[in-house]
Design an enzyme around this catalytic site. Structure first.
Site, PDB file in Angstrom:
ATOM      1  N   ARG A  37      17.296 -18.019   7.599  1.00 42.07           N
ATOM      2  CA  ARG A  37      17.600 -17.804   6.169  1.00 42.07           C
ATOM      3  C   ARG A  37      16.402 -18.019   5.260  1.00 42.07           C
ATOM      4  NH1 ARG A  37      22.016 -20.501   8.086  1.00 42.07           N
ATOM      5  NH2 ARG A  37      23.789 -19.127   8.445  1.00 42.07           N
ATOM      6  N   LYS A  65       9.214  -7.319  -2.963  1.00 37.42           N
ATOM      7  CA  LYS A  65      10.112  -6.392  -2.255  1.00 37.42           C
ATOM      8  C   LYS A  65       9.672  -6.337  -0.805  1.00 37.42           C
ATOM      9  CE  LYS A  65      11.551  -3.138  -5.833  1.00 37.42           C
ATOM     10  NZ  LYS A  65      11.548  -1.714  -6.238  1.00 37.42           N
ATOM     11  N   GLU A  87      -2.219   4.477  -7.260  1.00 43.39           N
ATOM     12  CA  GLU A  87      -1.342   3.430  -7.828  1.00 43.39           C
ATOM     13  C   GLU A  87      -2.088   2.632  -8.911  1.00 43.39           C
ATOM     14  OE1 GLU A  87       1.869   3.233  -7.125  1.00 43.39           O
ATOM     15  OE2 GLU A  87       2.120   4.113  -5.121  1.00 43.39           O
ATOM     16  N   LYS A 145       1.398  -5.608 -12.699  1.00 42.30           N
ATOM     17  CA  LYS A 145       2.613  -5.630 -11.880  1.00 42.30           C
ATOM     18  C   LYS A 145       3.302  -6.993 -12.007  1.00 42.30           C
ATOM     19  CE  LYS A 145       4.981  -4.419  -7.719  1.00 42.30           C
ATOM     20  NZ  LYS A 145       5.011  -3.789  -6.407  1.00 42.30           N
ATOM     21  N   GLU A 169      14.649  -5.516 -10.692  1.00 41.34           N
ATOM     22  CA  GLU A 169      14.673  -4.126 -11.145  1.00 41.34           C
ATOM     23  C   GLU A 169      15.994  -3.728 -11.806  1.00 41.34           C
ATOM     24  OE1 GLU A 169      12.466  -1.408  -8.680  1.00 41.34           O
ATOM     25  OE2 GLU A 169      13.482   0.297  -9.570  1.00 41.34           O
ATOM     26  N   ARG A 184      11.292  -2.944 -14.701  1.00 42.31           N
ATOM     27  CA  ARG A 184      10.570  -2.754 -13.433  1.00 42.31           C
ATOM     28  C   ARG A 184      10.585  -1.280 -13.002  1.00 42.31           C
ATOM     29  NH1 ARG A 184      10.219  -6.812  -8.158  1.00 42.31           N
ATOM     30  NH2 ARG A 184       8.911  -5.414  -6.926  1.00 42.31           N
ATOM     31  N   ASN A 222       7.943   3.168 -11.212  1.00 41.41           N
ATOM     32  CA  ASN A 222       8.234   4.406 -10.480  1.00 41.41           C
ATOM     33  C   ASN A 222       7.687   5.645 -11.178  1.00 41.41           C
ATOM     34  OD1 ASN A 222       9.735   3.359  -8.261  1.00 41.41           O
ATOM     35  ND2 ASN A 222      11.350   2.862  -9.714  1.00 41.41           N
ATOM     36  N   HIS A 236       6.943   8.797  -9.324  1.00 42.28           N
ATOM     37  CA  HIS A 236       7.524   8.631  -7.995  1.00 42.28           C
ATOM     38  C   HIS A 236       8.741   9.515  -7.747  1.00 42.28           C
ATOM     39  CE1 HIS A 236       4.716   5.382  -7.649  1.00 42.28           C
ATOM     40  NE2 HIS A 236       5.198   4.978  -6.489  1.00 42.28           N
ATOM     41  N   HIS A 240       8.432  11.432  -4.544  1.00 40.54           N
ATOM     42  CA  HIS A 240       9.341  11.308  -3.398  1.00 40.54           C
ATOM     43  C   HIS A 240       9.875  12.679  -2.983  1.00 40.54           C
ATOM     44  CE1 HIS A 240      10.163   6.824  -4.397  1.00 40.54           C
ATOM     45  NE2 HIS A 240       9.157   6.966  -3.569  1.00 40.54           N
ATOM     46  N   HIS A 255       1.660   8.605   0.670  1.00 41.41           N
ATOM     47  CA  HIS A 255       2.480   8.263  -0.497  1.00 41.41           C
ATOM     48  C   HIS A 255       1.678   8.400  -1.809  1.00 41.41           C
ATOM     49  CE1 HIS A 255       5.327   6.128  -3.018  1.00 41.41           C
ATOM     50  NE2 HIS A 255       4.357   5.286  -3.359  1.00 41.41           N
TER      51      HIS A 255
HETATM   52  N1  LIG Z   1       7.047  -3.784  -1.090  1.00 40.03           N
HETATM   53  C1  LIG Z   1       6.655  -3.001  -2.062  1.00 40.03           C
HETATM   54  O1  LIG Z   1       6.800  -3.297  -3.242  1.00 40.03           O
HETATM   55  C2  LIG Z   1       5.967  -1.718  -1.706  1.00 40.03           C
HETATM   56  C3  LIG Z   1       5.280  -1.003  -2.692  1.00 40.03           C
HETATM   57  C4  LIG Z   1       4.599   0.147  -2.312  1.00 40.03           C
HETATM   58  C5  LIG Z   1       4.599   0.551  -0.979  1.00 40.03           C
HETATM   59  N2  LIG Z   1       5.287  -0.168  -0.062  1.00 40.03           N
HETATM   60  C6  LIG Z   1       5.294   0.223   1.366  1.00 40.03           C
HETATM   61  O2  LIG Z   1       3.968   0.112   1.842  1.00 40.03           O
HETATM   62  C7  LIG Z   1       3.814   1.011   2.934  1.00 40.03           C
HETATM   63  C8  LIG Z   1       2.504   1.739   2.772  1.00 40.03           C
HETATM   64  O3  LIG Z   1       1.461   0.805   2.785  1.00 40.03           O
HETATM   65  P1  LIG Z   1      -0.055   1.229   3.100  1.00 40.03           P
HETATM   66  O4  LIG Z   1      -0.406   2.381   2.238  1.00 40.03           O
HETATM   67  O5  LIG Z   1      -0.839  -0.010   3.049  1.00 40.03           O
HETATM   68  O6  LIG Z   1       0.048   1.848   4.572  1.00 40.03           O
HETATM   69  P2  LIG Z   1      -0.155   1.200   6.030  1.00 40.03           P
HETATM   70  O7  LIG Z   1       0.291  -0.181   6.083  1.00 40.03           O
HETATM   71  O8  LIG Z   1       0.458   2.171   6.975  1.00 40.03           O
HETATM   72  O9  LIG Z   1      -1.740   1.246   6.192  1.00 40.03           O
HETATM   73  C9  LIG Z   1      -2.412   2.482   6.250  1.00 40.03           C
HETATM   74  C10 LIG Z   1      -3.288   2.595   7.498  1.00 40.03           C
HETATM   75  O10 LIG Z   1      -4.461   1.800   7.320  1.00 40.03           O
HETATM   76  C11 LIG Z   1      -4.632   0.905   8.415  1.00 40.03           C
HETATM   77  N3  LIG Z   1      -5.355  -0.256   7.883  1.00 40.03           N
HETATM   78  C12 LIG Z   1      -4.874  -1.262   7.136  1.00 40.03           C
HETATM   79  N4  LIG Z   1      -5.874  -2.033   6.709  1.00 40.03           N
HETATM   80  C13 LIG Z   1      -7.020  -1.521   7.192  1.00 40.03           C
HETATM   81  C14 LIG Z   1      -8.385  -1.867   7.062  1.00 40.03           C
HETATM   82  N5  LIG Z   1      -8.777  -2.860   6.291  1.00 40.03           N
HETATM   83  N6  LIG Z   1      -9.293  -1.114   7.728  1.00 40.03           N
HETATM   84  C15 LIG Z   1      -8.907  -0.037   8.467  1.00 40.03           C
HETATM   85  N7  LIG Z   1      -7.630   0.356   8.596  1.00 40.03           N
HETATM   86  C16 LIG Z   1      -6.693  -0.378   7.959  1.00 40.03           C
HETATM   87  C17 LIG Z   1      -3.225   0.653   8.884  1.00 40.03           C
HETATM   88  O11 LIG Z   1      -3.192   0.145  10.195  1.00 40.03           O
HETATM   89  C18 LIG Z   1      -2.637   2.054   8.760  1.00 40.03           C
HETATM   90  O12 LIG Z   1      -3.019   2.850   9.842  1.00 40.03           O
HETATM   91  C19 LIG Z   1       5.009   1.912   2.939  1.00 40.03           C
HETATM   92  O13 LIG Z   1       5.863   1.520   3.994  1.00 40.03           O
HETATM   93  C20 LIG Z   1       5.678   1.641   1.603  1.00 40.03           C
HETATM   94  O14 LIG Z   1       7.082   1.802   1.634  1.00 40.03           O
HETATM   95  C21 LIG Z   1       5.960  -1.294  -0.389  1.00 40.03           C
HETATM   96 ZN   LIG Z   2       4.131   3.917  -4.961  1.00 39.57          ZN
END
Ligand SMILES: NC(=O)c1ccc[n+]([C@@H]2O[C@H](COP(=O)([O-])OP(=O)(O)OC[C@H]3O[C@@H](n4cnc5c(N)ncnc54)[C@H](O)[C@@H]3O)[C@@H](O)[C@H]2O)c1
Ligand SMILES: [Zn+2]
Length: 363
Positions: A118, A140, A182, A224, A234, A238, A242, A245, A249, A262
């Site tokens: 938990r 999130k 972003e 943020k 949200e 918040r 988006n 987005h 999306h 993305h």
């Molecule tokens: N929680 C939230 O508020 C929130 C907000 C926006 C996005 N997200 C989520 O985040 C995800 C996308 O995140 P992302 O864009 O970081 O993608 P990701 O985590 O897939 O990373 C992108 C690629 O870069 C590689 N990588 C990471 N760090 C590296 C580094 N320093 N050097 C070389 N390679 C590296 C990863 O292994 C991957 O192949 C999605 O699942 C999305 O839904 C969440």
């Molecule tokens: Zn985004």
């Protein structure tokens, strides 16, 4: 080192930002609670940065879980791999999970931390620009379900975030640019002065000047954090995060996941949302041009994908979470640096904006 506080009462925490934070001090170890520690990372990031972090730990031997790399592994099955390791090593409630990686690793690990017994302690070490300015801030967490992205999750705040700008050096160029989308979003929705600063400093961000990057990340996190502090779950403001987005999306889903990153889809989405704001009379022609130019200069796509028809967009946008009673709601700008709450947009105007996209810019 730059710091940003996320003010959430007894769940407040600090985001530390700067070059070489993983190697030059013991920030990670200083945040630890208890001496049962698990580092969750993936097969791409582990060979690059795991050793660097492990040098901070003496006397503590963290359990390391290396996940397969990719959004397709952001599933409940992967969360189960983490639970299995936690139980196998008899982790108690007083343990700490550390996410070392991009947004995928952060979202999965945060969700596992929220659920295990938990809720156990959680630290974010984001290693992509997107994760440093967006996904590691705000609490999130979650995973995808075959029927929907991010559909299983929890709001769960970390003990702290450590964003080392030096790790971005190994990030593929396309991923860095997707993160810049972003960053530009924060300028559009919240801070016209930051938008201007980005216009002046974009080249230094792209060439990874460490101080410039650190400021861009700091200002993004401040914005943020302010929005999240006002509306953690949200229920209101918040939603402005988006911006771009709803269109984005639709592009991601319509073109098939993986075609656009993305941030790339959001770049095109922000162009559409900015054009819509202009058509509503909320921003000037010059502001519209500047917005789109900044995205283009960042190396982000600004043209609509050819394979999507206007009807495709409207159909895909009709399933967005922000919609109420079947109306399509979009975040538009009230002015440059200021987004409005989700607005129901007349379908005729929406259709015209997509159909005639780009034409008004050459007026
Ligand atoms: N929680 C939230 O508020 C929130 C907000 C926006 C996005 N997200 C989520 O985040 C995800 C996308 O995140 P992302 O864009 O970081 O993608 P990701 O985590 O897939 O990373 C992108 C690629 O870069 C590689 N990588 C990471 N760090 C590296 C580094 N320093 N050097 C070389 N390679 C590296 C990863 O292994 C991957 O192949 C999605 O699942 C999305 O839904 C969440
Ligand atoms: Zn985004």
């Amino acid at each position: 080192m730059n710091t940003v506080s996320v003010e959430l009462g007894n769940r407040s925490y600090t985001i530390n930002i700067g070059a070489n934070l993983l190697t030059q001090n013991r920030l990670v170890v200083d945040l630890l609670v208890g001496n049962q520690v698990m580092i969750v990372t993936n097969t791409t990031v582990a060979p690059l940065y795991l050793e660097q972090i492990l040098t901070q730990f003496d006397g503590i031997d963290p359990v390391v879980v290396k996940l397969a790399d990719g959004e397709q592994y952001k599933t409940l099955e992967t969360v189960t791999i983490i639970f299995d390791a936690l139980l196998k090593h008899r982790f108690s409630r007083n343990s700490t999970l550390i996410a070392l990686g991009g947004g995928v690793v952060g979202d999965i690990t945060g969700f596992a931390a929220a659920c295990y017994q938990r809720g156990v302690n959680f630290i974010q070490i984001p290693t992509t620009l997107l994760a440093q300015v967006d996904s590691s801030v705000g609490g999130k967490t979650g995973v995808n379900h075959p029927l929907g992205k991010n559909m299983i999750g929890a709001f769960y705040q970390p003990l702290g975030v450590i964003a080392d700008t030096a790790v971005l050096a190994t990030l593929p160029d396309r991923e860095l640019k997707a993160g810049i989308a972003e960053v530009i979003k924060y300028g559009f929705i919240y801070d016209a002065a930051f938008f201007e600063w980005l216009e002046l400093n974009l080249d230094k961000i792209i060439s990874q000047n460490q101080q410039t990057l650190a400021y861009a990340i700091q200002r993004s996190c401040e914005i943020k954090a302010e929005i999240v502090a006002a509306d953690e779950k949200e229920l209101g403001i918040r939603a402005i995060l988006n911006f771009g987005h709803t269109f984005g999306h639709a592009i991601e889903t319509g073109c098939g996941y993986g075609t656009y990153l993305h941030g790339e889809a959001v770049s095109i989405g922000m162009c559409l949302a900015a054009e819509l704001s202009y058509r509503l009379g909320n921003i000037s022609h010059n502001e519209l041009l500047r917005g789109i130019q900044l995205l283009e200069r960042s190396g982000l796509p600004i043209s609509l994908p050819k394979q999507l028809s206007v009807d495709n967009y409207l159909k895909l946008m009709a399933v967005d979470k922000k919609n109420i009673d079947g109306e399509i709601r979009v975040i538009v700008l009230k002015g440059m640096g200021c987004a409005a709450l989700p607005l129901s947009v007349d379908c005729v105007l929406l259709r015209k904006t997509i159909q005639e996209y780009g034409a008004i810019r050459s007026d």
